[in-house]
Scaffold this motif. Structure first.
Motif, PDB file in Angstrom:
ATOM      1  N   ASP A   8      34.618  46.314  58.444  1.00 40.64           N
ATOM      2  CA  ASP A   8      34.774  46.519  57.003  1.00 40.64           C
ATOM      3  C   ASP A   8      35.703  47.685  56.713  1.00 40.64           C
ATOM      4  N   LEU A  12      39.270  47.360  54.789  1.00 39.69           N
ATOM      5  CA  LEU A  12      39.570  48.096  53.564  1.00 39.69           C
ATOM      6  C   LEU A  12      40.796  48.980  53.737  1.00 39.69           C
ATOM      7  N   THR A  19      48.098  47.119  49.497  1.00 40.14           N
ATOM      8  CA  THR A  19      48.162  47.386  48.059  1.00 40.14           C
ATOM      9  C   THR A  19      49.270  48.366  47.738  1.00 40.14           C
ATOM     10  N   ALA A  45      44.232  46.327  43.630  1.00 39.98           N
ATOM     11  CA  ALA A  45      42.958  47.013  43.866  1.00 39.98           C
ATOM     12  C   ALA A  45      41.785  46.183  43.358  1.00 39.98           C
ATOM     13  N   VAL A  46      41.940  45.549  42.207  1.00 39.81           N
ATOM     14  CA  VAL A  46      40.882  44.691  41.678  1.00 39.81           C
ATOM     15  C   VAL A  46      40.678  43.484  42.592  1.00 39.81           C
ATOM     16  N   LEU A  48      41.310  43.363  45.800  1.00 33.47           N
ATOM     17  CA  LEU A  48      40.699  43.864  47.027  1.00 33.47           C
ATOM     18  C   LEU A  48      39.206  44.106  46.827  1.00 33.47           C
ATOM     19  N   LEU A  49      38.837  44.682  45.710  1.00 33.77           N
ATOM     20  CA  LEU A  49      37.432  44.928  45.409  1.00 33.77           C
ATOM     21  C   LEU A  49      36.662  43.615  45.279  1.00 33.77           C
ATOM     22  N   HIS A  52      36.099  42.092  48.676  1.00 35.53           N
ATOM     23  CA  HIS A  52      35.069  42.813  49.419  1.00 35.53           C
ATOM     24  C   HIS A  52      33.675  42.422  48.928  1.00 35.53           C
ATOM     25  N   VAL A  53      33.497  42.368  47.624  1.00 33.32           N
ATOM     26  CA  VAL A  53      32.190  42.007  47.063  1.00 33.32           C
ATOM     27  C   VAL A  53      31.820  40.577  47.437  1.00 33.32           C
TER      28      VAL A  53
END
Length: 64
Positions: A8, A12, A19, A45-46, A48-49, A52-53
């Protein structure tokens, strides 16, 4: 949120590098460097987030 695994953290870190690279290139390609950089950085960034979620949700569902 639980502690991140090594994969993880690596994912990231790689996502953050991608990014920044995408935002830098978009800034160069746009009329105004800073606006292109900021808009692309926020969008990446959004994304990528969200990735991840969603990956955490899939992994937790798989482990049930």
């Amino acid at each position: 949120m639980s502690n991140l695994s090594a994969s993880d953290r690596n994912g990231l870190r790689a996502g953050a590098v991608i990014t920044v690279m995408a935002a830098f290139l978009a800034g160069i390609a746009s009329d105004n460097f800073w606006s292109g950089f900021v808009i692309t950085a926020i969008v990446c960034a959004v994304a990528l987030l969200a990735a991840h979620v969603l990956s955490r949700a899939v992994i937790s569902r798989r482990n049930r």
